[in-house]
Design an enzyme around this catalytic site. Sequence first.
Site, PDB file in Angstrom:
ATOM      1  CE1 TYR A 260       0.295   0.937   4.374  1.00 44.67           C
ATOM      2  CE2 TYR A 260       0.202  -1.546   4.299  1.00 44.67           C
ATOM      3  CZ  TYR A 260       0.660  -0.601   5.174  1.00 44.67           C
ATOM      4  OH  TYR A 260       1.128  -0.581   6.551  1.00 44.67           O
ATOM      5  CG  HIS A 310       5.336   1.914   2.085  1.00 49.01           C
ATOM      6  ND1 HIS A 310       3.883   1.703   2.138  1.00 49.01           N
ATOM      7  CD2 HIS A 310       5.681   1.977   3.269  1.00 49.01           C
ATOM      8  CE1 HIS A 310       3.547   1.875   3.294  1.00 49.01           C
ATOM      9  NE2 HIS A 310       4.577   2.308   4.224  1.00 49.01           N
TER      10      HIS A 310
END
Length: 334
Positions: A260, A310
Amino acid sequence: MSPLSQNKFLAFFLLCCALTCTTLLFSFTFSDPPFHFLKYASRISGSFFSKDICACDTCMADVGGDAWLADRFNQSILPLMTRDNSALSDDTYRWWQWLQREGNPANYTRVVEELFRLIPDEGGFMDAGPQRCRTCSVVGNSGNLKGSSYGKLIDTSDLVIRMNKAPTKGFEKDVGARTTHHVMYPESAIDLSNTTSLVLVPFKTLDLQWMISALTTGTIRGTYMPVKAWIKANKDKVVVINPRFIKYVYESWLEGHGRYPSTGFLTLMFALHICDEVNVFGFGADQHGNWHHYWEHNHLAGAFRHTGVHDGDHEYNITVTLADKHKVQLFGGR
Ligand SMILES: *[C@@H]1O[C@H](CO)[C@@H](O)[C@H](O)[C@H]1NC(C)=O
Ligand SMILES: *[C@@H]1O[C@H](CO)[C@@H](O)[C@H](O)[C@H]1NC(C)=O
Ligand SMILES: *[C@@H]1O[C@H](CO)[C@@H](O)[C@H](O)[C@H]1NC(C)=O
Ligand SMILES: *[C@@H]1O[C@H](CO)[C@@H](O)[C@H](O)[C@H]1NC(C)=O
């Protein structure tokens, strides 16, 4: 007249017509309003004359004819949660719940209802128009801010948006002193001044419960790690990023890279959606290629880049591409 001179006459006549038309069009175009032609042209060709979109020289909302931008930038997705837009589709809810693998989540609808009894239900910022020129500084936490002397420049924007544990005290010369918005989640929370707006990025239902608790009873003291039981912040200025917005950023901008988006990238996207002009500071590595925070001495402390959660490289690529397209101004290290 001979056929030849007839043709010549016709050609001359057509040329005169063309010249007259061009002149008329030109004077119409560059006379004072009505600016119809220019307005139309600006919708097609982009940032040159976007005065009908905002009052800045160039407007964030003006995607012009850029297909790359148009494919990604969906301005109908509102970044902030309100009571009205808080309901999530099953698909979005399931995706969001999966991010941090929360077991036994509380009833989302009820938690949101309780949250909006405490914080304002305003949405906000959706006042874009020809009268508005809202400038924003998005201040990341990169060590490349050290010695940059960007402080004064950062502070001149209407909004100054910082994130996570970012301090200003003692670093004013390089990072500025004003903070209108501070983006955080429970595990990265710090106390704020009464004039700063807390922007919560919720990655799970517990984060929404924590926001309530941290402003009232202080009962929630841990998530997957210990968190601040109380937070000093003005509850009348708390806003919450909509999980739907997080999913949009992940799908539309990151195209599924990483698990995400990072807080830094979400903050940049938040700014894209609420500002007319975006100035970006403190993103990327320092001049030695190190990824540490500006307040840390340890250059090896930059574990935040390759966490497996990430995709820092991809996020930075998008950031640089936005700068190449002159949609944001990226202030690098110096
Ligand atoms: C933007 O988002 C809205 C709401 O989800 C959706 O209906 C619309 O199709 C999207 N537009 C584009 C161009 O993707
Ligand atoms: C959550 O609470 C709402 C409102 O109180 C209720 O309508 C809904 O059925 C609950 N959802 C679940 C999954 O229990
Ligand atoms: C903080 O701001 C609110 C208004 O948003 C005000 O009611 C409150 O008194 C202020 N608190 C302090 C400590 O200044
Ligand atoms: C971003 O990635 C694309 C595709 O991998 C590449 O072509 C482009 O050069 C990269 N841009 C930057 C600024 O790194």
